[in-house]
Design a protein around this motif. Structure first.
Motif, PDB file in Angstrom:
ATOM      1  N   GLY A 129      16.448   5.768   3.921  1.00 34.59           N
ATOM      2  CA  GLY A 129      15.515   6.319   2.942  1.00 34.59           C
ATOM      3  C   GLY A 129      15.423   7.827   3.023  1.00 34.59           C
ATOM      4  N   GLY A 130      15.312   8.366   4.232  1.00 38.06           N
ATOM      5  CA  GLY A 130      15.214   9.810   4.392  1.00 38.06           C
ATOM      6  C   GLY A 130      16.449  10.533   3.897  1.00 38.06           C
ATOM      7  N   THR A 131      17.628   9.959   4.151  1.00 36.93           N
ATOM      8  CA  THR A 131      18.872  10.578   3.681  1.00 36.93           C
ATOM      9  C   THR A 131      18.905  10.657   2.159  1.00 36.93           C
ATOM     10  OG1 THR A 131      20.085   9.766   5.625  1.00 36.93           O
ATOM     11  CG2 THR A 131      21.389  10.391   3.694  1.00 36.93           C
ATOM     12  N   LEU A 132      18.485   9.596   1.490  1.00 40.03           N
ATOM     13  CA  LEU A 132      18.469   9.596   0.022  1.00 40.03           C
ATOM     14  C   LEU A 132      17.493  10.633  -0.527  1.00 40.03           C
ATOM     15  CD1 LEU A 132      18.580   5.738  -0.706  1.00 40.03           C
ATOM     16  CD2 LEU A 132      20.445   7.393  -0.935  1.00 40.03           C
ATOM     17  N   PRO A 137      10.901   6.432 -14.740  1.00 39.01           N
ATOM     18  CA  PRO A 137      11.930   5.575 -14.116  1.00 39.01           C
ATOM     19  C   PRO A 137      11.969   5.729 -12.603  1.00 39.01           C
ATOM     20  CG  PRO A 137      12.804   6.674 -16.063  1.00 39.01           C
ATOM     21  CD  PRO A 137      11.473   7.313 -15.781  1.00 39.01           C
ATOM     22  N   ASN A 138      11.810   6.957 -12.134  1.00 37.80           N
ATOM     23  CA  ASN A 138      11.764   7.219 -10.692  1.00 37.80           C
ATOM     24  C   ASN A 138      10.628   6.434 -10.047  1.00 37.80           C
ATOM     25  OD1 ASN A 138      11.477   8.334  -8.121  1.00 37.80           O
ATOM     26  ND2 ASN A 138      10.821  10.330  -8.855  1.00 37.80           N
ATOM     27  N   SER A 139       9.478   6.403 -10.687  1.00 41.86           N
ATOM     28  CA  SER A 139       8.306   5.725 -10.145  1.00 41.86           C
ATOM     29  C   SER A 139       8.513   4.209 -10.088  1.00 41.86           C
ATOM     30  CB  SER A 139       7.076   6.056 -10.985  1.00 41.86           C
ATOM     31  OG  SER A 139       6.866   7.448 -11.042  1.00 41.86           O
ATOM     32  N   ILE A 140       9.136   3.669 -11.118  1.00 46.90           N
ATOM     33  CA  ILE A 140       9.408   2.224 -11.134  1.00 46.90           C
ATOM     34  C   ILE A 140      10.325   1.843  -9.962  1.00 46.90           C
ATOM     35  CG2 ILE A 140      10.507   0.364 -12.423  1.00 46.90           C
ATOM     36  CD1 ILE A 140       9.580   1.787 -14.991  1.00 46.90           C
ATOM     37  N   LEU A 141      11.347   2.655  -9.736  1.00 47.85           N
ATOM     38  CA  LEU A 141      12.250   2.401  -8.614  1.00 47.85           C
ATOM     39  C   LEU A 141      11.505   2.493  -7.286  1.00 47.85           C
ATOM     40  CD1 LEU A 141      15.461   4.345  -9.710  1.00 47.85           C
ATOM     41  CD2 LEU A 141      15.258   1.881  -9.342  1.00 47.85           C
ATOM     42  N   LEU A 142      10.599   3.445  -7.187  1.00 48.84           N
ATOM     43  CA  LEU A 142       9.826   3.613  -5.957  1.00 48.84           C
ATOM     44  C   LEU A 142       8.997   2.368  -5.660  1.00 48.84           C
ATOM     45  CD1 LEU A 142       7.925   6.893  -5.013  1.00 48.84           C
ATOM     46  CD2 LEU A 142       7.104   4.646  -4.322  1.00 48.84           C
ATOM     47  N   ILE A 143       8.328   1.855  -6.688  1.00 47.28           N
ATOM     48  CA  ILE A 143       7.488   0.661  -6.516  1.00 47.28           C
ATOM     49  C   ILE A 143       8.327  -0.530  -6.058  1.00 47.28           C
ATOM     50  CG2 ILE A 143       6.001  -0.993  -7.682  1.00 47.28           C
ATOM     51  CD1 ILE A 143       5.290   1.283  -9.661  1.00 47.28           C
ATOM     52  N   ALA A 144       9.410  -0.798  -6.781  1.00 46.41           N
ATOM     53  CA  ALA A 144      10.239  -1.961  -6.466  1.00 46.41           C
ATOM     54  C   ALA A 144      10.844  -1.849  -5.070  1.00 46.41           C
ATOM     55  CB  ALA A 144      11.341  -2.099  -7.511  1.00 46.41           C
ATOM     56  N   THR A 145      11.323  -0.666  -4.736  1.00 46.36           N
ATOM     57  CA  THR A 145      11.960  -0.476  -3.435  1.00 46.36           C
ATOM     58  C   THR A 145      10.960  -0.625  -2.296  1.00 46.36           C
ATOM     59  OG1 THR A 145      13.529   1.073  -4.447  1.00 46.36           O
ATOM     60  CG2 THR A 145      13.373   1.087  -2.057  1.00 46.36           C
ATOM     61  N   GLY A 196      14.877   6.317  -2.244  1.00 41.78           N
ATOM     62  CA  GLY A 196      14.630   6.821  -0.897  1.00 41.78           C
ATOM     63  C   GLY A 196      13.156   6.921  -0.566  1.00 41.78           C
ATOM     64  N   MET A 197      12.363   7.421  -1.499  1.00 43.81           N
ATOM     65  CA  MET A 197      10.930   7.542  -1.260  1.00 43.81           C
ATOM     66  C   MET A 197      10.266   6.178  -1.128  1.00 43.81           C
ATOM     67  SD  MET A 197       9.963  10.724  -3.785  1.00 43.81           S
ATOM     68  CE  MET A 197       8.206  10.514  -3.537  1.00 43.81           C
ATOM     69  N   GLY A 198      10.743   5.208  -1.903  1.00 39.91           N
ATOM     70  CA  GLY A 198      10.196   3.857  -1.793  1.00 39.91           C
ATOM     71  C   GLY A 198      10.381   3.287  -0.392  1.00 39.91           C
ATOM     72  N   ILE A 199      11.543   3.534   0.187  1.00 35.91           N
ATOM     73  CA  ILE A 199      11.808   3.063   1.542  1.00 35.91           C
ATOM     74  C   ILE A 199      10.897   3.773   2.547  1.00 35.91           C
ATOM     75  CG2 ILE A 199      13.541   2.982   3.372  1.00 35.91           C
ATOM     76  CD1 ILE A 199      15.684   2.752   1.174  1.00 35.91           C
ATOM     77  N   VAL A 200      10.795   5.095   2.414  1.00 35.59           N
ATOM     78  CA  VAL A 200      10.039   5.893   3.389  1.00 35.59           C
ATOM     79  C   VAL A 200       8.554   5.558   3.366  1.00 35.59           C
ATOM     80  CG1 VAL A 200       9.314   8.227   4.001  1.00 35.59           C
ATOM     81  CG2 VAL A 200      11.703   7.786   3.415  1.00 35.59           C
ATOM     82  N   VAL A 201       7.956   5.551   2.182  1.00 32.30           N
ATOM     83  CA  VAL A 201       6.496   5.356   2.121  1.00 32.30           C
ATOM     84  C   VAL A 201       6.087   3.951   2.558  1.00 32.30           C
ATOM     85  CG1 VAL A 201       6.215   7.091   0.305  1.00 32.30           C
ATOM     86  CG2 VAL A 201       6.531   4.700  -0.332  1.00 32.30           C
ATOM     87  N   LEU A 228       0.833  -1.202   0.000  1.00 33.82           N
ATOM     88  CA  LEU A 228       0.000   0.000   0.000  1.00 33.82           C
ATOM     89  C   LEU A 228       0.869   1.254   0.000  1.00 33.82           C
ATOM     90  CD1 LEU A 228      -2.849  -0.953   2.488  1.00 33.82           C
ATOM     91  CD2 LEU A 228      -2.948  -0.881  -0.003  1.00 33.82           C
ATOM     92  N   GLY A 229       1.957   1.218   0.784  1.00 33.48           N
ATOM     93  CA  GLY A 229       2.871   2.353   0.753  1.00 33.48           C
ATOM     94  C   GLY A 229       3.504   2.501  -0.621  1.00 33.48           C
ATOM     95  N   GLY A 230       3.860   1.363  -1.218  1.00 38.46           N
ATOM     96  CA  GLY A 230       4.431   1.392  -2.561  1.00 38.46           C
ATOM     97  C   GLY A 230       3.437   1.791  -3.619  1.00 38.46           C
ATOM     98  N   GLY A 231       2.132   1.765  -3.249  1.00 33.36           N
ATOM     99  CA  GLY A 231       1.124   2.243  -4.184  1.00 33.36           C
ATOM    100  C   GLY A 231       1.377   3.662  -4.611  1.00 33.36           C
ATOM    101  N   MET A 232       2.108   4.406  -3.773  1.00 26.89           N
ATOM    102  CA  MET A 232       2.503   5.753  -4.168  1.00 26.89           C
ATOM    103  C   MET A 232       3.360   5.710  -5.426  1.00 26.89           C
ATOM    104  SD  MET A 232       4.559   8.565  -1.867  1.00 26.89           S
ATOM    105  CE  MET A 232       5.082  10.130  -2.580  1.00 26.89           C
ATOM    106  N   GLY A 233       4.164   4.630  -5.539  1.00 24.57           N
ATOM    107  CA  GLY A 233       4.975   4.480  -6.742  1.00 24.57           C
ATOM    108  C   GLY A 233       4.131   4.137  -7.952  1.00 24.57           C
TER     109      GLY A 233
END
Length: 493
Positions: free
Chosen positions: A355-358, A327-335, A386-391, A151-156
Motif C-alpha cells: 500500500g505504501g509503495t502505491l 473514482p479514487n474514493s470508491i477504490l479506497l473504500i473497496a480496497t 494504496g491509501m485503502g490498504i494503508v488506512v 473504520l479505516g475505509g471510512g476515510m474513503g
C-alpha cells in the motif's frame, strides 16, 4: 442512556451472519466519530483559499494547524483520562469541547477569533485513538478486524461523499456555511456517542496524573511544530527558531528521563520501548502523516485561482474537485474493506509495504503531472488503492502490537506520532510552497514549481516509511490477539 452490547445469543449470531442490527448501529456511530476530524479537515482545507482571500492573510496555514497543535499537546492527558475513566466518557467530553470551538469559529468576525475557535476544537483531535480502542473492546473478536478495516475505509467514504458535500456547502453558502456545517456535524456525533455507543469495561487503575510528563511531551512536540511553522518568518537560524526547536527537543528528552522514574508514567517507557510498538508507530506516523499533509496542499493547488503570472492554482470549484476525486474514493473504500479481511490471512507488514509503495508512486507522479482532470483521475486510481490498504492496516497493526489494557495508550501514542509528523510536514510543505509566492493585497498566491516540490516531499517521506517496515518484527496475527472484552463481560453477566 447508552445501548448495551449484544447478549451472548446475539453475539453468536453476529459472528456467524455479520454485524447484526445493534453492532451495525454502533459501527455507524463510531464511523461518524472517527471521520469527524477528517470531514472537518476536508471542509476547512477546501475553504482555506476563500478564507485567505476574505481575510487578506498570508498566515492561512495556521487555520488548519492551530487545532493540530492543541490536539498534540492534549493527547497525553486525554488518553490517560480515557484509560482511567472510560473511553466513551472521555470521547463525549472532548466532542463537546470540539462543538464549543466550532460554535466560536462560526460566530467569528475576524481571523484571530476564527483561530481561537479552531484551537478550542483541537481538543477533539485525539478522538480517533479512542474510537479504535473502543472498537477493540465492544465488538466480538471475529468482527474486530472487519470493523477496524471498515473504520479505516471510512476515510474513503469521507473522500467520496465529503468533497461533494463540501463543494455544495462552499459553492452555495461560502466559507461561513462550512463553519456552521462543522457545528452541525459535531453535534450529530455527540448525540450518537451519548445514545448509541456502549462504554468499554477495560480500565487502568486510577492513579495520580503525571502532569510533568504530559506537559514535557505535549509541550515539547508542540514547540517543535510551532517553530517549523514560524521558521520562514523568523529565519531558520534565528535565536527564536532554534530556541523553540531546541527547547522542544530538550523537553522530549526530559520526558523520557522523567518517565523512567515516576511511579505512574503518562506513557510507560516499557510500552513505547518495545520494538514492535515503536517501529509500527514510526512507520504509520510517517506514511499517514504524509498522506494527510499531502491532502492539504493538493486542495490548495486545485482550488486556488488560476491567474497567469500570479497564481498557478487550477481554479476548480469544490464541486468539480469532488467529481474528479470520486473514482479514487470508491477504490479506497473497496480496497480498505477487502484489506480488513486479508489482514487475517496475510502478514500485515507485507500488505502495508504494498500500500505504501502505491501511495508513494502516485504522489511522485502527481508532483510532475497535475495540470488536468485526466492527470488527477488516472494517478488517483493508483493512489486510491494504496491509501485503502494503508488506512485499513494502521489500526489493525496497533491492535496486533499492544495488549487490551494498553490499547488507548497505544492508539494515543500512534495518533500523537502521526499528528506531530503531519504537522511538521504540513509546515515544511507550506514553507516550500511559499518560497516563490506572489503576495497581492495581503493574500499569498503560489507557483507551480512550489507545489511540485511539496508533493515530492510527501512522496519521499512515504518511501522512507516503506523502507522502515523492515524494522517491524513479526507479531501475533489479528486472530491471535485478545479482543471483544465488552462482549465477554456481557456473556459473563
Amino acid at each position: 442512556m447508552s445501548l448495551n452490547v449484544e447478549s451472548p445469543h446475539q453475539e453468536n449470531e453476529a459472528g456467524k451472519s455479520g454485524f447484526g442490527a445493534r453492532f451495525a448501529l454502533i459501527l455507524i456511530a463510531l464511523l461518524w466519530a472517527s471521520q469527524l476530524n477528517g470531514l472537518i479537515g476536508l471542509m476547512t482545507s477546501n475553504a482555506q483559499s476563500e478564507i485567505a482571500i476574505h481575510y487578506h492573510t498570508t498566515q492561512i496555514a495556521w487555520f488548519g494547524q492551530v487545532g493540530l497543535l492543541v490536539g498534540v499537546f492534549s493527547t497525553p492527558f486525554i488518553v490517560k483520562a480515557a484509560g482511567m475513566f472510560g473511553k466513551k466518557r472521555v470521547l463525549v467530553v472532548i466532542t463537546a469541547l470540539g462543538l464549543v470551538g466550532d460554535v466560536i469559529a462560526a460566530f467569528s468576525t475576524n481571523f484571530e477569533t476564527l483561530l481561537i475557535g479552531r484551537a478550542v476544537s483541537g481538543f477533539y483531535g485525539p478522538s480517533i485513538a479512542l474510537v479504535y480502542a473502543l472498537t477493540r473492546d465492544v465488538f466480538p473478536p471475529k468482527l474486530v478486524g472487519p470493523a477496524s478495516g471498515f473504520l479505516g475505509g471510512g476515510m474513503g467514504v469521507l473522500a467520496f461523499g465529503g468533497p461533494f458535500l463540501s463543494g455544495w456547502v462552499l459553492d452555495d453558502f461560502g466559507y461561513r456555511g462550512v463553519l456552521w456545517f462543522m457545528v452541525i456535524a459535531t453535534g450529530i456525533s455527540l448525540l450518537a456517542l451519548l445514545f448509541v455507543v456502549p462504554e468499554s469495561p477495560v480500565r487502568e487503575p486510577r492513579t495520580p496524573v503525571d502532569w510533568i510528563g504530559g506537559i514535557l511531551l505535549g509541550g515539547g512536540l508542540t514547540s517543535v511544530i510551532y517553530a517549523v511553522g514560524k521558521g520562514e518568518a523568523w529565519g531558520w537560524t534565528s535565536g527564536r527558531t532554534l530556541g523553540f526547536i531546541g527547547g522542544g527537543l530538550a523537553a522530549v528528552v526530559a520526558f523520557v528521563l522523567v518517565e523512567r522514574k515516576v511511579e505512574h508514567p503518562m506513557f510507560p517507557i516499557g510500552l513505547i520501548g518495545r520494538r514492535r510498538v515503536w517501529s509500527t508507530f514510526l512507520v504509520a506516523g510517517l506514511v499517514m502523516g504524509a498522506i494527510f499533509a499531502q491532502g492539504t496542499v493538493t486542495n490548495l493547488l486545485v482550488l486556488m485561482p488560476h491567474i497567469p503570472g500570479l497564481s498557478d492554482g487550477l481554479g476548480w470549484t469544490a464541486t468539480k474537485n469532488a467529481w474528479v476525486s470520486a473514482p479514487n474514493s470508491i477504490l479506497l473504500i473497496a480496497t480498505s474493506v477487502f484489506t480488513g479481511v486479508l489482514a487475517r490471512r496475510i502478514d500485515t507488514r507485507v500488505l502495508l509495504a504494498i500500500g505504501g509503495t502505491l501511495v508513494a508512486l502516485g504522489g511522485g507522479l502527481l508532483s510532475q503531472f497535475h495540470s488536468s482532470v485526466a492527470n488527477f483521475m488516472t494517478i488517483g486510481a493508483l493512489s486510491g488503492v494504496g491509501m485503502g490498504i494503508v488506512v485499513a492496516l494502521v489500526p489493525i497493526m496497533v491492535i496486533e502490537s499492544v495488549k487490551p489494557e494498553e490499547q488507548a495508550l497505544g492508539n494515543g501514542a500512534q495518533n500523537l506520532m502521526q499528528g506531530v509528523l503531519q504537522g511538521a510536514l504540513t509546515q515544511v510543505a507550506f514553507v516550500l510552497v511559499a518560497q516563490n509566492a506572489n503576495v497581492m493585497k495581503g493574500t499569498a498566491f503560489y507557483v507551480d514549481d512550489s507545489y511540485s516540490k511539496a508533493l515530492l516531499l510527501f512522496a519521499g517521506v512515504i518511501v522512507a516509511g516503506v523502507l522502515l517496515i523492515a524494522l517491524i518484527p513479526k507479531s501475533k496475527s489479528l486472530d491471535e490477539v485478545e479482543t471483544g472484552q465488552a462482549v465477554e463481560a456481557t456473556q459473563a453477566a
